[in-house]
Design an enzyme around this catalytic site. Structure first.
Site, PDB file in Angstrom:
ATOM      1  CE1 TYR A   1      -3.862   1.178  -0.515  1.00  0.00           C
ATOM      2  CE2 TYR A   1      -3.567   2.727   2.111  1.00  0.00           C
ATOM      3  CZ  TYR A   1      -4.586   3.007   0.480  1.00  0.00           C
ATOM      4  OH  TYR A   1      -5.855   2.940   0.221  1.00  0.00           O
TER       5      TYR A   1
ATOM      6  CE  LYS B   1     -20.344 -20.834 -15.208  1.00  0.00           C
ATOM      7  NZ  LYS B   1     -20.855 -20.268 -15.493  1.00  0.00           N
TER       8      LYS B   1
END
Length: 765
Positions: A42, A97
């Site tokens: 970050y 899925k």
């Protein structure tokens, strides 16, 4: 609701609700253990890739996960067989899925459930997400809106957009169709097809049928209003149905199915009757794909038409048509070449690759996942199973090639074979090419003697080594038994052409070989009768003699019997390398993020200090063969002198000898296993340890029990539970002893290791 359904419902709800709820989580792919890691991940480090991407947008695929990230997106208007249940209720399906993408093709997914039924608004939302995703998988969107949504998104976006309910179903159905025609020996240009259910999936199926040879005039399409014919009311015949309208007097499903070779059902349960099936042509093919209740139960079909071949969408009947055979691997190939879209050619290539794989033999992993049932191409096996690990290695390259041929690949693959091999990482969670075991294309086939030639695992592995141009196998066993197994397993290898059989009961060299063995072992208590008997019954003795006499380049044995018994005969006939006092067994565990070598797992029960030194030296050579730099930790219950018990002291003494002997290699100990595998733990115990920031990849254990137990624990808890059993080091010849639980994949991989080792030795010469 009967008791079985109640139990299953309870299990399904508990499965989804147990902590943590749902089926997905997000995990970091980079180290996040220190403040320095955080500064890179970050602020301020993250600014650097942001700046580079702002200069060149294509670098988003270099510095982020976008190129391996797919959006699974729905509005919940046509969920499974549940209908328009909305985006909230659709989320469990989309999560499902997502996990299939990850499980079968190592593709990351964000599932998005969008509360929007307007086609234009839905397309605006999805198309605006193009910077996030490498591809879009549309799911559970009702017809006819799904056609417009897919078309609009394909026009607006420069990434693959794929409506799986349409094309995923069609691809798998066409694969099944091609193989079914092969089984019943019918020509696609001559068969008559009756289809009922002309929605998203039905439309795509019929269009793909035409692409593989079915004539338009031989397709009779039906919906809830009957046959779709020329001149039918336009109110019930939208454009996607009108394209299949025929000039015909047929009006009902029972009239349409009469005399047809193929029935394609993508509609509702129990719409087809036994009386209808009776009127079909000889050897009819029926795809009854309504879920959960097929258009007609396959058992009812066979009762009136024993010559029929049936497929359903259910797993409790043979020939399940399951979209998971397609979409993970189709996207894998498309993403890997940076495809701008998924073309018709890519879909056909995918279907043909699925079909071709079903004609090949299956290994014990696949059979084991489905109750140990034998699966041989035929009426009850026209499609591969979802857990067939070869799917990704066959389909993704076929799709990638088609994308390049169709001109939609932005990152063409130069070496498609190398790409195929790299996909092993998904199957085994590692890659032989990544581990340095990829050999030259011009490499000479090695002759590997497999002592247990009648073992089905050996036969499957032998075929794989032949197909991959690794070895010319020499199988020890009865010729009649080996040939029976080859036929039973549907293998394609041919004796003498692809491999050689050494039949102990019928070999002209029998006398020469028992005399040679008696000469070796006669003064070790082996009489002439015993020598004769062993050359008829002991396959390790036979294999070892074949290797010693130069009949082969290497020996692989051990699928049956005890390790120590095999080693006894190998030592007796082949012996140790010059200067080696004892053998060593090095086992390899492939974990998610690293490869760990463990020694000695099979040979020395309680090694002395000097034996530990030799075990380490032999293991170093094994690690280097994988093109890895050995980083060695000698393990104990203590770390860096914290215990004066004999087991700890001997490990520390061995470390002192090794560090002086090999000053350039990172070797340290004694230490506990968590310290060996984690820098932060190790550095707290001893700041100036020799491993420094590197974690160990070679673990030397204080005794055989701890080595064997540790390896099996790592193997049992790793993502890949079967790659390679063990490597025997210290033998004068390339000979390796497997374990009784070994798989055909492990046998293949030890053969790959042998090939790499032999090539390295030849290069040194």
């Amino acid at each position: 609701m009967d008791d079985a359904k109640k139990i299953f419902k309870k299990q399904a709800l508990e499965y989804h609700s147990s902590f943590p709820a749902g089926k997905l989580e997000i995990c970091p792919t980079k180290s996040m253990h220190t403040s320095h890691d955080l500064s890179l991940a970050y602020s301020p480090g993250v600014a650097e890739p942001c700046i580079e991407i702002s200069k060149d947008q294509t670098l988003i695929n270099t510095y982020t996960s976008r190129s391996n990230l797919v959006g699974v997106i729905t509005n919940g208007t046509a969920v499974l067989g549940l209908g328009d249940i909305g985006p909230y209720a659709a989320k469990p399906v989309m999560e499902g899925k997502a996990v299939l993408f990850k499980k079968f093709a190592d593709i990351n997914v964000f599932d998005l459930e969008i509360k929007q039924t307007s086609v234009e608004a839905f397309c605006d939302i999805v198309s605006s997400l193009e910077p996030t995703f490498g591809g879009i998988n549309l799911e559970d969107i009702k017809s006819p809106e799904c056609f417009d949504i897919e078309r609009i998104l394909q026009e607006r976006m420069n990434i693959p957009v794929f409506h799986d309910d349409q094309h995923g179903t069609a691809i798998v159905v066409v694969a099944a169709f091609l193989n079914a025609l092969s089984v019943v020996q019918k020509d696609p240009q001559k068969v008559k097809v009756c289809a009922v259910g002309i929605g998203a999936a039905g439309t795509s199926c019929l269009n793909m049928f035409k692409s593989v040879g079915v004539l338009k005039e031989n397709i009779i399409a039906c919906d809830e209003f009957g046959v779709i014919y020329k001149g039918r009311d336009a109110k019930i015949t939208p454009p996607h149905k009108e394209q299949f309208a025929l000039q015909t007097s047929l009006r009902t499903l029972s009239e349409a199915i009469n005399g047809c070779d193929v029935f394609l059902g993508l509609s509702v349960g129990n719409i087809c009757t036994q009386e209808m099936v009776k009127t079909m042509a000889p050897n009819p093919i029926l795809f009854c794909l309504a879920n959960p209740i097929p258009e007609i139960n396959p058992n009812d079909v066979i009762a009136v038409r024993p010559d029929a071949l049936c497929a359903t969408g259910r797993s409790d009947f043979p020939n399940q048509v399951n979209n998971v055979l397609c979409f993970p691997f189709l996207f894998r190939g498309a993403l890997d070449v940076g495809a701008l879209k998924i073309t018709h050619g890519m879909k056909i290539a995918c279907a043909k690759a699925i079909a071709q794989l079903a004609t090949r033999e299956v290994d014990e992993f696949i059979a084991g996942a489905y109750g140990g049932n034998e699966m041989v191409f035929g009426r009850d096996y026209i499609l591969p199973k979802p857990f067939d690990s070869r799917l990704v290695m066959e389909i993704a390259p076929a799709v990638a090639l088609a994308a390049m041929k169709d001109g939609v690949a932005t990152k063409p693959i130069v070496d498609i074979e190398q790409y195929r091999l790299s996909l092993e990482r998904i199957v085994t969670r590692t890659s032989w090419s990544a581990l340095g075991l990829r050999t030259k294309k011009s490499a000479k086939l090695i002759k590997v003697i497999f002592s247990e030639g009648e073992d089905h695992r050996v036969l499957r592995a032998a075929q794989s080594t032949i197909e991959n141009k690794i070895s010319f196998p020499i199988l020890v066993g009865r010729k009649t038994v080996i040939e029976q197994y080859i036929n039973r397993l549907n293998l394609r290898i041919q004796v003498d052409k692809d491999f050689q059989i050494v039949d102990p009961q019928d070999d002209p060299r029998y006398r020469e070989y028992w005399e040679s063995y008696h000469e070796i072992a006669g003064r070790k208590g082996v009489s002439i009768p015993n020598a004769r008997k062993l050359l008829l019954t002991n396959q390790t003795v036979i294999g070892s003699l074949l290797l010693k006499k130069g009949e082969g380049d290497a020996l692989v044995c051990g699928t049956t019997g005890a390790f120590k018994d095999h080693l006894f005969y190998i030592d007796q006939i082949l012996g140790k390398e010059n200067g080696i006092k004892n053998y060593c067994s090095v086992s390899v565990a492939f974990l998610k993020d690293q490869t760990i070598f463990i020694a000695d797992t099979q040979v020395t029960v309680q090694p002395t200090v000097q034996e530990l030194v030799e075990i380490t030296e032999l293991s170093i050579d094994v690690v280097r063969q994988f093109k890895l730099m050995p980083k060695i930790a000698l393990l104990s219950h203590s770390s860096f002198g914290s215990s004066n018990l004999p087991q700890a002291v001997k490990m520390s003494d061995a470390v002192n000898i090794l560090q002086k002997k090999y000053p350039t290699i990172a070797i340290d100990g004694e230490m506990m296993p968590d310290a060996a595998l984690h820098y932060s733990i190790r550095s707290e115990l001893l700041a100036n340890n020799k491993l420094m920031h590197e974690n160990a990849n070679l673990l030397i254990m204080p005794d055989m029990d701890s080595a064997s137990i540790s390896f099996r624990l790592l193997k049992a808890t790793s993502a890949n539970q079967d790659v390679i059993a063990s490597i025997l080091a210290g033998c004068a010849y390339p000979a390796h002893i497997l374990t009784n639980t070994v798989s055909s994949r492990s046998i293949f991989n030890i053969t790959k290791y042998i090939q790499s080792k032999i090539e390295s030795s030849q290069e040194k010469l």
